[in-house]
Motif scaffolding. Sequence first.
Motif, PDB file in Angstrom:
ATOM      1  N   GLY A  60       0.759  -1.244   0.000  1.00 45.77           N
ATOM      2  CA  GLY A  60       0.000   0.000   0.000  1.00 45.77           C
ATOM      3  C   GLY A  60       0.787   1.290   0.000  1.00 45.77           C
ATOM      4  N   ARG A  61       2.121   1.244   0.139  1.00 50.49           N
ATOM      5  CA  ARG A  61       2.855   2.514   0.128  1.00 50.49           C
ATOM      6  C   ARG A  61       2.921   3.055  -1.306  1.00 50.49           C
ATOM      7  NH1 ARG A  61       7.815   2.053  -2.020  1.00 50.49           N
ATOM      8  NH2 ARG A  61       8.778   0.011  -2.043  1.00 50.49           N
ATOM      9  N   ASP A  62       3.093   4.367  -1.423  1.00 50.64           N
ATOM     10  CA  ASP A  62       3.178   5.005  -2.741  1.00 50.64           C
ATOM     11  C   ASP A  62       4.561   4.790  -3.340  1.00 50.64           C
ATOM     12  OD1 ASP A  62       0.604   6.024  -2.688  1.00 50.64           O
ATOM     13  OD2 ASP A  62       1.222   7.926  -1.802  1.00 50.64           O
ATOM     14  N   TYR A  63       4.568   4.503  -4.651  1.00 55.18           N
ATOM     15  CA  TYR A  63       5.831   4.534  -5.379  1.00 55.18           C
ATOM     16  C   TYR A  63       6.171   5.996  -5.621  1.00 55.18           C
ATOM     17  CZ  TYR A  63       5.785  -0.438  -6.669  1.00 55.18           C
ATOM     18  OH  TYR A  63       5.818  -1.798  -6.653  1.00 55.18           O
ATOM     19  N   GLY A  64       7.438   6.306  -5.619  1.00 52.98           N
ATOM     20  CA  GLY A  64       7.890   7.642  -5.962  1.00 52.98           C
ATOM     21  C   GLY A  64       8.640   7.603  -7.280  1.00 52.98           C
ATOM     22  N   ALA A  65       9.079   8.748  -7.743  1.00 55.94           N
ATOM     23  CA  ALA A  65       9.806   8.841  -9.007  1.00 55.94           C
ATOM     24  C   ALA A  65      11.200   8.234  -8.878  1.00 55.94           C
ATOM     25  CB  ALA A  65       9.910  10.293  -9.442  1.00 55.94           C
ATOM     26  N   GLY A  66      11.796   7.948 -10.021  1.00 56.59           N
ATOM     27  CA  GLY A  66      13.181   7.476 -10.060  1.00 56.59           C
ATOM     28  C   GLY A  66      13.358   6.114  -9.455  1.00 56.59           C
ATOM     29  N   SER A  67      14.237   6.005  -8.461  1.00 52.92           N
ATOM     30  CA  SER A  67      14.599   4.710  -7.898  1.00 52.92           C
ATOM     31  C   SER A  67      13.464   4.040  -7.140  1.00 52.92           C
ATOM     32  CB  SER A  67      15.815   4.855  -6.971  1.00 52.92           C
ATOM     33  OG  SER A  67      15.485   5.679  -5.877  1.00 52.92           O
ATOM     34  N   GLU A  68      12.408   4.770  -6.847  1.00 52.91           N
ATOM     35  CA  GLU A  68      11.269   4.197  -6.137  1.00 52.91           C
ATOM     36  C   GLU A  68      10.281   3.503  -7.083  1.00 52.91           C
ATOM     37  OE1 GLU A  68      10.522   4.082  -2.756  1.00 52.91           O
ATOM     38  OE2 GLU A  68      12.624   4.655  -2.612  1.00 52.91           O
ATOM     39  N   SER A  69      10.422   3.702  -8.378  1.00 51.40           N
ATOM     40  CA  SER A  69       9.509   3.097  -9.347  1.00 51.40           C
ATOM     41  C   SER A  69       9.771   1.597  -9.456  1.00 51.40           C
ATOM     42  CB  SER A  69       9.700   3.745 -10.721  1.00 51.40           C
ATOM     43  OG  SER A  69       9.063   2.969 -11.719  1.00 51.40           O
ATOM     44  N   PRO A  70       8.727   0.786  -9.614  1.00 51.27           N
ATOM     45  CA  PRO A  70       8.946  -0.653  -9.796  1.00 51.27           C
ATOM     46  C   PRO A  70       9.623  -0.968 -11.130  1.00 51.27           C
ATOM     47  CG  PRO A  70       6.658  -0.115 -10.189  1.00 51.27           C
ATOM     48  CD  PRO A  70       7.315   1.136  -9.662  1.00 51.27           C
ATOM     49  N   PHE A  71       9.638   0.013 -12.021  1.00 51.80           N
ATOM     50  CA  PHE A  71      10.177  -0.183 -13.364  1.00 51.80           C
ATOM     51  C   PHE A  71      11.564   0.437 -13.538  1.00 51.80           C
ATOM     52  CE2 PHE A  71       5.515   0.052 -13.675  1.00 51.80           C
ATOM     53  CZ  PHE A  71       5.251  -1.187 -14.242  1.00 51.80           C
ATOM     54  N   ILE A  72      12.284   0.659 -12.456  1.00 54.37           N
ATOM     55  CA  ILE A  72      13.554   1.382 -12.510  1.00 54.37           C
ATOM     56  C   ILE A  72      14.563   0.729 -13.452  1.00 54.37           C
ATOM     57  CG2 ILE A  72      14.571   0.291 -10.470  1.00 54.37           C
ATOM     58  CD1 ILE A  72      14.930   3.963 -11.631  1.00 54.37           C
ATOM     59  N   ALA A  73      14.569  -0.582 -13.558  1.00 51.99           N
ATOM     60  CA  ALA A  73      15.565  -1.270 -14.383  1.00 51.99           C
ATOM     61  C   ALA A  73      15.109  -1.490 -15.829  1.00 51.99           C
ATOM     62  CB  ALA A  73      15.918  -2.612 -13.749  1.00 51.99           C
ATOM     63  N   VAL A  74      13.913  -1.032 -16.183  1.00 51.90           N
ATOM     64  CA  VAL A  74      13.385  -1.234 -17.537  1.00 51.90           C
ATOM     65  C   VAL A  74      14.147  -0.355 -18.529  1.00 51.90           C
ATOM     66  CG1 VAL A  74      11.335  -1.029 -19.005  1.00 51.90           C
ATOM     67  CG2 VAL A  74      11.115  -1.877 -16.670  1.00 51.90           C
TER      68      VAL A  74
END
Length: 185
Positions: A60-74
């Motif tokens: 339930g926590r919010d993703y943030g921009a940059g390194s907090e995104s689940p897609f950071i390695a895409v």
Amino acid sequence: MNQIDDVSWERSLRSLFGEAMFAAVGPRQSDDWRLDALDVMQLKMDDPRGWLRLAKAPGGRDYGAGSESPFIAVTPADFDSVFPVSRTGAEQVMVTLMSEWFQVEDIPHFSVREVELISHARVILERFGRDALFFTNATTARENPHADMFRREGAYEGFTGHVIDCGVIAVSATEVGIFWGFTID
């Protein structure tokens, strides 16, 4: 198609998606939609209409921009692992994102709620217009973009470090939308 607004958009997003969901839209700024999709995935762009964005991590926590995104390695090359899917198929995949394993069998009272849930998915995708293109990482679409995505096999080309992730990418001439779900165990 019906004209949607921020109220119907938010109602449909909240009706379909909850915890561990990613729903974000950004502007098309590049000839290569993958570059714009990557920026949306990494939360580098705001919604061009100022509408609701949901970016919730498992728990339930919010993703943030940059390194907090689940897609950071895409990377842009990872988009070679998405497959064109029909609008109906994209709507069906959107509905399945409600369940932990992305299957209708896991959606409580699905048979009673199917029409309502598809209606919410349709509202969300209407934002992108009649000429929009849709992509998914559900491998069933690899062989048949018109397959019944409610009856698909549970195989996906992963985009994140989560156990399983599944989603839809919507691409119009002016916007790119990313709608993704995550399974953590």
